[in-house]
Design a protein around this motif. Structure first.
Motif, PDB file in Angstrom:
ATOM      1  N   LEU A   7     -31.522 -42.805  90.593  1.00  0.00           N
ATOM      2  CA  LEU A   7     -31.630 -42.453  89.196  1.00  0.00           C
ATOM      3  C   LEU A   7     -30.305 -42.814  88.542  1.00  0.00           C
ATOM      4  O   LEU A   7     -29.258 -42.290  88.926  1.00  0.00           O
ATOM      5  N   VAL A   8     -30.338 -43.753  87.612  1.00  0.00           N
ATOM      6  CA  VAL A   8     -29.130 -44.154  86.899  1.00  0.00           C
ATOM      7  C   VAL A   8     -29.099 -43.389  85.580  1.00  0.00           C
ATOM      8  O   VAL A   8     -30.045 -43.470  84.793  1.00  0.00           O
ATOM      9  N   LEU A   9     -28.042 -42.651  85.360  1.00  0.00           N
ATOM     10  CA  LEU A   9     -27.905 -41.840  84.154  1.00  0.00           C
ATOM     11  C   LEU A   9     -27.394 -42.695  82.995  1.00  0.00           C
ATOM     12  O   LEU A   9     -26.295 -42.501  82.502  1.00  0.00           O
ATOM     13  N   ASN A  10     -28.224 -43.646  82.559  1.00  0.00           N
ATOM     14  CA  ASN A  10     -27.796 -44.545  81.487  1.00  0.00           C
ATOM     15  C   ASN A  10     -28.296 -44.119  80.111  1.00  0.00           C
ATOM     16  O   ASN A  10     -28.085 -44.818  79.136  1.00  0.00           O
ATOM     17  N   ASP A  11     -28.942 -42.964  80.025  1.00  0.00           N
ATOM     18  CA  ASP A  11     -29.320 -42.390  78.738  1.00  0.00           C
ATOM     19  C   ASP A  11     -28.142 -41.538  78.270  1.00  0.00           C
ATOM     20  O   ASP A  11     -27.810 -40.535  78.899  1.00  0.00           O
ATOM     21  N   PRO A  12     -27.481 -41.925  77.170  1.00  0.00           N
ATOM     22  CA  PRO A  12     -26.284 -41.193  76.727  1.00  0.00           C
ATOM     23  C   PRO A  12     -26.521 -39.703  76.488  1.00  0.00           C
ATOM     24  O   PRO A  12     -25.672 -38.883  76.807  1.00  0.00           O
TER      25      PRO A  12
END
Length: 187
Positions: A7-12
């Protein structure tokens, strides 16, 4: 998303939800000790119930925790960590807009503070029970490609030997595990 995909936390906004010290302490508590109420967390963290309720709602909004309906009644709501992939990664700065990169910087700053506090506990923990305290320091030379392979192998090894709380064998303890790499020739 498959269970084995990171899971890449690329949602600011999602990253911002984790870039708050109290929320991180709440998540850590829920992960180590299991479900809790806002009141319980407030007592443990020295915060008012309204404050903890607000932060819990933010964590719920972005999918990091969930209410346990069968344990909740009236105003007492029980919370647990949501079932997320165990491999959670943060984005590279280039994956975020320039204005959102500040959130990633704050996320890293808070994490570094947490890690410094953990490192300060190492000598006492080692004196208390050296079988549970392990460490390794080294200097390696790798290409970027080799470093990426090394990191993926490290995460795979960590996932192989770690267990979700509800599947942990008898005698298993929650352990803080950290791995960093950074260029040594930029001192």
């Amino acid at each position: 998303m498959k269970d084995d995909e990171p899971l890449v936390l690329n949602d600011p906004d999602r990253l911002k939800a984790l870039a708050h010290p109290m929320r991180r302490r709440m998540l850590t508590h829920l992960n180590i000790h299991g479900p809790a109420t806002s009141t319980t967390l407030g007592e443990l963290l020295g915060a008012k119930t309204g404050t903890t309720s607000y932060h819990l709602r933010q964590l719920e909004k972005y999918g990091f925790i969930e209410e346990i309906p069968e344990r909740s009644s009236g105003r007492e709501r029980w919370w647990r960590r949501a079932q997320l992939p165990r491999d959670i990664r943060f984005p590279s700065p280039g994956e975020l807009s320039p204005e959102d990169q500040a959130v990633l910087t704050e996320f890293h700053r808070i994490g570094l503070e947490e890690d410094r506090a953990l490192l300060e506990r190492v000598p006492a923990a080692y004196r208390s029970d050296p079988d549970w305290v392990k460490g390794s320091r080294g200097l390696a030379r790798m290409t970027k490609e080799e470093l990426n392979e090394f990191h993926d192998a490290y995460v795979a090894l960590l996932l192989k030997y770690s267990h979700p709380a509800d599947e942990a064998p008898s005698g298993a303890r929650p352990l803080y595990v950290r791995m960093y790499t950074l260029p040594a020739d930029e001192d």
